[in-house]
Design a protein around this motif. Structure first.
Motif, short mmCIF file in Angstrom:
data_model
loop_
_atom_site.label_atom_id
_atom_site.label_comp_id
_atom_site.label_asym_id
_atom_site.label_seq_id
_atom_site.Cartn_x
_atom_site.Cartn_y
_atom_site.Cartn_z
N SER A 1 -9.93 4.92 -4.10
CA SER A 1 -9.85 3.78 -4.91
C SER A 1 -9.52 2.49 -4.36
O SER A 1 -9.89 1.47 -5.07
CB SER A 1 -9.07 4.25 -6.27
OG SER A 1 -7.79 4.13 -5.90
N LEU A 2 -8.99 2.83 -3.21
CA LEU A 2 -8.40 1.22 -2.62
C LEU A 2 -9.57 0.77 -1.67
O LEU A 2 -9.64 -0.64 -1.79
CB LEU A 2 -7.13 1.81 -1.75
CG LEU A 2 -5.93 1.90 -2.20
CD1 LEU A 2 -4.79 2.25 -1.21
CD2 LEU A 2 -5.34 0.47 -2.95
N VAL B 1 -10.29 -3.88 4.10
CA VAL B 1 -9.35 -4.54 3.37
C VAL B 1 -8.56 -5.25 4.55
O VAL B 1 -7.96 -6.30 4.30
CB VAL B 1 -8.29 -3.20 2.89
CG1 VAL B 1 -7.11 -4.07 2.44
CG2 VAL B 1 -9.26 -2.81 1.73
N LYS C 1 -16.16 -1.26 -5.57
CA LYS C 1 -16.16 0.01 -5.54
C LYS C 1 -17.54 0.71 -5.14
O LYS C 1 -18.46 0.47 -5.65
CB LYS C 1 -15.88 0.77 -6.84
CG LYS C 1 -14.30 0.94 -7.00
CD LYS C 1 -13.77 1.61 -8.27
CE LYS C 1 -12.42 1.57 -8.51
NZ LYS C 1 -11.89 1.96 -9.86
N TYR D 1 -4.90 -6.40 -4.19
CA TYR D 1 -3.79 -6.84 -3.55
C TYR D 1 -3.79 -8.15 -2.63
O TYR D 1 -2.87 -8.84 -2.61
CB TYR D 1 -3.26 -5.59 -2.58
CG TYR D 1 -2.61 -4.55 -3.36
CD1 TYR D 1 -3.13 -3.17 -3.55
CD2 TYR D 1 -1.36 -4.87 -4.02
CE1 TYR D 1 -2.49 -2.09 -4.19
CE2 TYR D 1 -0.96 -3.62 -4.85
CZ TYR D 1 -1.32 -2.49 -5.06
OH TYR D 1 -0.66 -1.49 -5.75
N PRO D 2 -4.91 -8.22 -1.67
CA PRO D 2 -5.06 -9.58 -0.90
C PRO D 2 -5.23 -10.59 -2.00
O PRO D 2 -4.52 -11.60 -1.54
CB PRO D 2 -6.53 -9.39 -0.24
CG PRO D 2 -6.53 -7.75 -0.02
CD PRO D 2 -5.99 -7.39 -1.25
N TYR E 1 -7.19 -9.55 4.90
CA TYR E 1 -6.16 -10.28 5.16
C TYR E 1 -6.28 -10.83 6.63
O TYR E 1 -5.46 -12.16 6.47
CB TYR E 1 -5.03 -9.10 5.41
CG TYR E 1 -4.58 -8.56 3.94
CD1 TYR E 1 -4.68 -7.23 3.66
CD2 TYR E 1 -3.65 -9.04 3.18
CE1 TYR E 1 -4.47 -6.49 2.59
CE2 TYR E 1 -3.31 -8.53 2.05
CZ TYR E 1 -3.46 -7.21 1.80
OH TYR E 1 -3.26 -6.54 0.72
N THR F 1 -12.01 -2.65 -6.19
CA THR F 1 -10.96 -1.64 -5.54
C THR F 1 -9.57 -2.30 -5.62
O THR F 1 -9.64 -3.61 -5.72
CB THR F 1 -11.47 -1.53 -4.13
OG1 THR F 1 -11.46 -2.80 -3.46
CG2 THR F 1 -12.78 -0.79 -3.91
N GLY F 2 -8.72 -1.48 -5.50
CA GLY F 2 -7.33 -1.96 -5.24
C GLY F 2 -7.30 -2.63 -4.02
O GLY F 2 -6.58 -3.83 -3.99
N GLY F 3 -8.08 -2.47 -2.88
CA GLY F 3 -8.01 -3.25 -1.81
C GLY F 3 -8.71 -4.58 -1.87
O GLY F 3 -8.43 -5.51 -0.96
N THR F 4 -9.34 -5.12 -3.13
CA THR F 4 -9.47 -6.38 -3.53
C THR F 4 -8.49 -7.07 -4.16
O THR F 4 -8.26 -8.28 -3.75
CB THR F 4 -10.77 -6.62 -4.06
OG1 THR F 4 -11.88 -5.61 -3.74
CG2 THR F 4 -11.12 -7.72 -4.43
N TYR G 1 0.82 -1.04 0.06
CA TYR G 1 -0.08 0.09 0.08
C TYR G 1 0.57 1.04 -0.14
O TYR G 1 0.52 2.30 -0.59
CB TYR G 1 -1.11 0.02 1.24
CG TYR G 1 -1.83 -1.21 1.01
CD1 TYR G 1 -1.80 -2.54 1.47
CD2 TYR G 1 -3.32 -0.90 0.29
CE1 TYR G 1 -2.57 -3.40 1.11
CE2 TYR G 1 -4.11 -1.76 -0.03
CZ TYR G 1 -3.75 -2.98 0.33
OH TYR G 1 -4.56 -4.20 0.28
#
Lengths: 193, 104
Positions: free
Chosen positions: A49-50, A56, A193, B44-45, A60, B39-42, A29
């Motif tokens: 956008s993340l 999130v 999103k 990366y994991p 993990y 999303t990017g958060g999807t 990140y």
């Protein structure tokens, strides 16, 4: 939300994970924010956008717990960790999934108890006549010799059945764990999103 | 786009793109999140999980002017997985199209 807020929120979710794992995850990140900024985007844009950093982070946590289950590291504790994290991720999990899993787990536990009592009963039946023969003072009223043989063979049968039952339950439990993992992964897979 | 469709194909898309060329995380996220509205958060994991499964190797490329970048390369195992998912997908699309072609 700026980069530091985002990273902090994410880090808070990850705080129970081993330090090395946290570093690896956060590095992605950090890199993403740096490259996004270089690309001309604002930190707020990038953060948005993340996606929600709390969600999130939980993704993990779940994956980490499930991996530890697969590596046989404290499987029960980690399945529970994954389940609770999944619960906090999705309302649907809370209302429907968890009660269903809990009742299935209860059913499995009682079947294990059944297998165990079968085995114990079998052992008891096998040894009862022996105890009577060698220690007649301890168990006074008891079966005659022929009935004694019946006890022993019945006991062996019960032991066998209990053992097979137990073996079957072992595979059922494994299958159950796999089902739970699959269900949890399914609900985590996507943050939209 | 329907969420259920997306869930199924995310892994396939990631593997496919990585097979095409060298991607670092940010670029991959850009490519996929635009196309699939995720999303990017999807991503990366997912990348982390797939990496653990042995489908990629990663390397860090230092850059003089800017930040370093983590590049992902598909392994043989990853390529196999891509082939499996790709043929599953093609098969699936074909079957669905068969039904959608019917007029009675």
């Amino acid at each position: 939300m700026n980069k530091d807020d985002y990273i902090l929120k994410l880090k808070t979710q990850l705080r129970r994970l081993p330090a090395a794992e946290q570093r690896e995850i956060l590095a992605d990140y950090e890199e993403h924010f740096r490259l996004g900024t270089e690309d001309g985007k604002s930190e707020t844009e990038i953060a948005e956008s993340l996606g929600n950093p709390v969600q999130v982070g939980r993704a993990y946590l779940i994956e980490s717990a499930l991996t530890r289950v697969e590596n046989r590291e404290k499987p029960v504790r980690n399945i529970l960790r994954a389940v609770f994290a999944a619960m906090s991720l999705s309302f649907l999990n809370l209302i429907i999934g968890i009660p269903v899993i809990a009742s299935l787990a209860a059913a499995i536990i009682s079947l294990w108890a059944g297998a165990l009592s079968c085995v114990l009963g079998g052992l008891g039946a096998i040894f009862l006549p022996a105890v009577q023969i060698f220690l007649p003072n301890i168990v006074s009223a008891g079966p005659s010799v022929s009935l004694g043989f019946f006890y022993v063979f019945g006991g062996i049968g019960a032991l066998g059945i209990g053992g097979l039952f137990g073996l079957g339950m072992y595979y059922v439990s494994k299958g159950f764990m796999t089902l739970i993992k699959r269900y949890i992964r399914m609900t985590v897979n996507i943050i939209v999103k | 786009m329907n969420i259920q469709f997306k869930k199924g194909v995310l892994e396939l898309c990631v593997l496919y793109l990585l097979n095409l060329g060298e991607y670092y995380g940010y670029r991959l996220v850009q490519a996929i999140s635009e196309a699939m509205s995720i999303t990017g958060g999807t991503v990366y994991p997912l990348l982390r999980r797939l990496n653990k499964e042995g489908y990629f190797t990663t390397y860090l490329e230092e850059s003089a002017e800017g930040p370093s970048r983590k590049y992902y390369t598909l392994t043989d195992k990853g390529k196999e997985r891509l082939d499996d998912l790709y043929s599953d997908w093609r098969d699936f699309v074909r079957r669905v199209d068969e039904i959608l072609k019917r007029e009675d």
